[in-house]
Design an enzyme around this catalytic site. Structure first.
Site, short mmCIF file in Angstrom:
data_model
loop_
_atom_site.label_atom_id
_atom_site.label_comp_id
_atom_site.label_asym_id
_atom_site.label_seq_id
_atom_site.Cartn_x
_atom_site.Cartn_y
_atom_site.Cartn_z
N HIS A 60 45.90 25.65 94.85
CA HIS A 60 47.23 26.10 94.45
C HIS A 60 48.19 25.89 95.62
O HIS A 60 47.77 25.62 96.75
CB HIS A 60 47.20 27.58 94.04
CG HIS A 60 46.78 28.51 95.12
ND1 HIS A 60 45.55 29.09 95.19
CD2 HIS A 60 47.45 28.97 96.22
CE1 HIS A 60 45.46 29.86 96.26
NE2 HIS A 60 46.61 29.80 96.91
N ALA A 61 49.47 26.03 95.31
CA ALA A 61 50.51 26.10 96.35
C ALA A 61 51.23 27.42 96.14
O ALA A 61 50.98 28.13 95.16
CB ALA A 61 51.47 24.93 96.21
#
Ligand code: TYD
Length: 146
Positions: A60-61
């Site tokens: 994820h970011a």
């Protein structure tokens, strides 16, 4: 791909810190102080351990969150991807901190069975700050909107 270690790497979204070990004949100690050894105020600490072989975590970011990842025991590798370049870091010493700022896709992998990955974070847990879809991340990293 390049493995960077013990080399300070500056980029828009990440940087490696080499923390000073305050050792004496009793052993070693590392101290991390808000806004001195870390570029934000720490609001949360969590740690990942007991990770099964072959598992990839993260993926994820974040929109805003800043983090420093420190492997306090064992080792793991971290992929950071700012949408332009991918870098792989080996975290295998407790004096290395990988700073990751916001809009950077990250994946943690190759956990040793004894790995304890401690994460210092600039905010409390907020699912709305996560970008969990790579193509959404890539669009945002290229300056687009969702
Ligand atoms: P997850 O985001 O999947 O971890 P990772 O990115 O390391 O693979 O989080 C696992 C679970 O833990 C998920 O249910 C959310 C929860 N969680 C918290 O409650 N607080 C936290 O600070 C974090 C990081 C996760």
């Amino acid at each position: 791909m390049q493995i960077l270690n013990n080399a300070i790497k500056y980029d828009a979204g990440f940087k490696v810190y080499n923390y000073k070990i305050k050792g004496d004949d009793r052993g070693a100690l590392i101290s991390i102080e808000n806004s001195i050894d870390i570029p934000f105020e720490i609001k949360r600490v969590y740690y990942i351990f007991g990770t099964s072989s072959g598992i990839v975590r993260g993926k994820h970011a974040h929109k805003e969150l800043k983090q420093v990842l420190i492997c306090t025991n064992g080792s793991c590798s971290v992929l950071v991807d700012d949408g332009k370049k991918k870098h792989h870091f080996l975290l295998d010493k407790p004096d290395i901190g990988l700073y990751v700022n916001g809009l950077v896709w990250r994946e943690m992998y190759d956990f040793s069975p004894d790995c304890v990955l401690m994460v210092l974070a600039s905010d409390i847990y907020c699912e709305d700050d996560y970008i969990r879809n790579y193509s959404d991340f890539f669009k945002l990293a290229k300056g687009g909107v969702l």
